[in-house]
Each structure stands twice: as C-alpha cells, then as structure tokens.
Design a protein around this motif. Structure first.
Motif, PDB file in Angstrom:
ATOM      1  N   UNK A  61      47.591  -0.992   5.006  1.00 44.38           N
ATOM      2  CA  UNK A  61      46.685  -2.435   4.214  1.00 44.38           C
ATOM      3  C   UNK A  61      45.640  -2.723   5.334  1.00 44.38           C
ATOM      4  N   UNK A  62      45.892  -2.673   6.525  1.00 41.13           N
ATOM      5  CA  UNK A  62      44.950  -3.062   7.694  1.00 41.13           C
ATOM      6  C   UNK A  62      43.774  -1.814   7.505  1.00 41.13           C
ATOM      7  N   UNK A  63      44.143  -0.506   7.404  1.00 41.85           N
ATOM      8  CA  UNK A  63      43.006   0.405   7.592  1.00 41.85           C
ATOM      9  C   UNK A  63      42.371   0.235   6.216  1.00 41.85           C
ATOM     10  N   UNK A  64      42.931   0.096   5.044  1.00 39.96           N
ATOM     11  CA  UNK A  64      42.148   0.070   3.903  1.00 39.96           C
ATOM     12  C   UNK A  64      41.134  -1.203   4.184  1.00 39.96           C
ATOM     13  N   UNK A  70      33.888  -1.592   7.039  1.00 36.41           N
ATOM     14  CA  UNK A  70      33.017  -0.735   7.713  1.00 36.41           C
ATOM     15  C   UNK A  70      32.167  -0.134   6.664  1.00 36.41           C
ATOM     16  N   UNK A  71      32.396   0.140   5.252  1.00 46.17           N
ATOM     17  CA  UNK A  71      31.563   0.570   4.410  1.00 46.17           C
ATOM     18  C   UNK A  71      30.501  -0.437   4.213  1.00 46.17           C
ATOM     19  N   UNK A 107      43.627   3.001  -0.212  1.00 48.40           N
ATOM     20  CA  UNK A 107      43.256   3.763   1.101  1.00 48.40           C
ATOM     21  C   UNK A 107      42.303   5.053   0.865  1.00 48.40           C
ATOM     22  N   UNK A 108      42.940   5.695   0.144  1.00 51.36           N
ATOM     23  CA  UNK A 108      42.129   7.020  -0.393  1.00 51.36           C
ATOM     24  C   UNK A 108      40.626   6.648  -0.930  1.00 51.36           C
ATOM     25  N   UNK A 149      43.995   5.983  16.285  1.00 51.68           N
ATOM     26  CA  UNK A 149      44.614   5.107  16.916  1.00 51.68           C
ATOM     27  C   UNK A 149      45.964   4.721  16.316  1.00 51.68           C
ATOM     28  N   UNK A 150      45.572   4.368  14.966  1.00 50.65           N
ATOM     29  CA  UNK A 150      46.636   3.977  14.033  1.00 50.65           C
ATOM     30  C   UNK A 150      47.478   4.863  13.487  1.00 50.65           C
TER      31      UNK A 150
END
Length: 163
Positions: A61-64, A70-71, A107-108, A149-150
């Motif tokens: 969830x954090x990466x998503x 970032x986008x 995330x994808x 990292x993650x």
C-alpha cells in the motif's frame, strides 16, 4: 541507448528482473504472509489509509501511494518553467488499506503510470532542478532505490514469517 532509456531499464529491472526485484520478492504471496507483522514493528502506530506497519500489505500500500505521488510530482514538473524547482509536494491520499488482490492491481497501475511519466523525460530534462536539492534524474533514481529498498524488506519479512 539514451539516458532516459537507462532510467527506464533500471526502473523495469527493479520491478521485474528475474532476480532481486519486486516481482521476485512478491511472487506467490499469501494473504497470511501479507498480514503478518514482525515483532520489531509491534509498537509502531497504525498508519491510517496504508495499514499495519511492517506487514507486507503495508509495504504494498505504501509503494502504491508513493508511486501515485511520484507520478503527480513528475506531471507537475512538466507544467512549470524548466528552471523552477519549488520543492512543493502535492497532497496524495492513500487508496485505503487495500487487501492483497486489490493492492496488487492498484500497484501495477501505479507502476505503469509512473513508468509512462519517466518515459516522457528527455535527456536535457534530467539535469534540470526537480526540487531545490535534487535534479530530475536524482528524483527518478530515488524512486528506483525506493522500489529496491522495500522489495528487500518484503523478502526479509517473508523469510521471517516462514521461520
């Protein structure tokens, strides 16, 4: 191969390389694995909208959330004068502690959108200021490091879970 192509290759490798990638770290995830919280994280406060810190589900969830953020930052960079680096970050809201199947799909999509924004960068964009302290290239490299990292943390948590 130009500099943007190199960044895209690094981004793709961080996500999908057969070894040492996000895909490798998340292959065949189970719901039980994603919900397990290592004892080292037990005292961490709940992260509203993202989840229980230290769980694989939190990392997903954090990466998503970060990839959508970032986008947006890269999109905003295109809308300002080339010399202006404000350092101002947009408000990006979490998707809301998505369960495994939903977060993998979200995330994808976030990864694809981020990759598309990176692909729009021209070689001369890369050395322009992105924030007062970093160039656009440094920002993109940071997103790639963040994935790596993650991914390593996810792989470690999965190993601990199996023990």
């Amino acid at each position: 191969m130009n500099s943007t192509d190199v960044l895209l290759l690094a981004f793709d490798n961080a996500l999908t390389h057969p070894w040492e990638s996000f895909t490798g770290a998340t292959e065949d995830l189970s719901a039980a694995e994603t919900a397990w919280q290592p004892p080292a994280y037990a005292q961490e406060p709940h992260d509203p909208g993202v989840g229980k810190p230290g769980t694989v589900l939190w990392f997903l969830n954090h990466l998503e959330l970060c990839h959508r953020h970032y986008t947006t930052m890269l999109q905003q960079r295109r809308q300002r004068p080339r010399e202006q680096a404000t350092g101002a970050a947009p408000e990006t809201q979490p998707a809301g502690e998505l369960p495994l199947p939903e977060i993998l799909a979200a995330l994808k999509a976030a990864n694809a959108a981020l990759r598309d924004e990176i692909a729009l960068l021209k070689a001369d964009d890369l050395d322009t200021p992105f924030t007062p302290n970093k160039t656009t290239a440094e920002f993109v490299l940071g997103t790639i490091r963040h994935i790596s990292w993650h991914s390593g943390q996810i792989a470690t948590i999965r190993r601990l879970y199996r023990q």
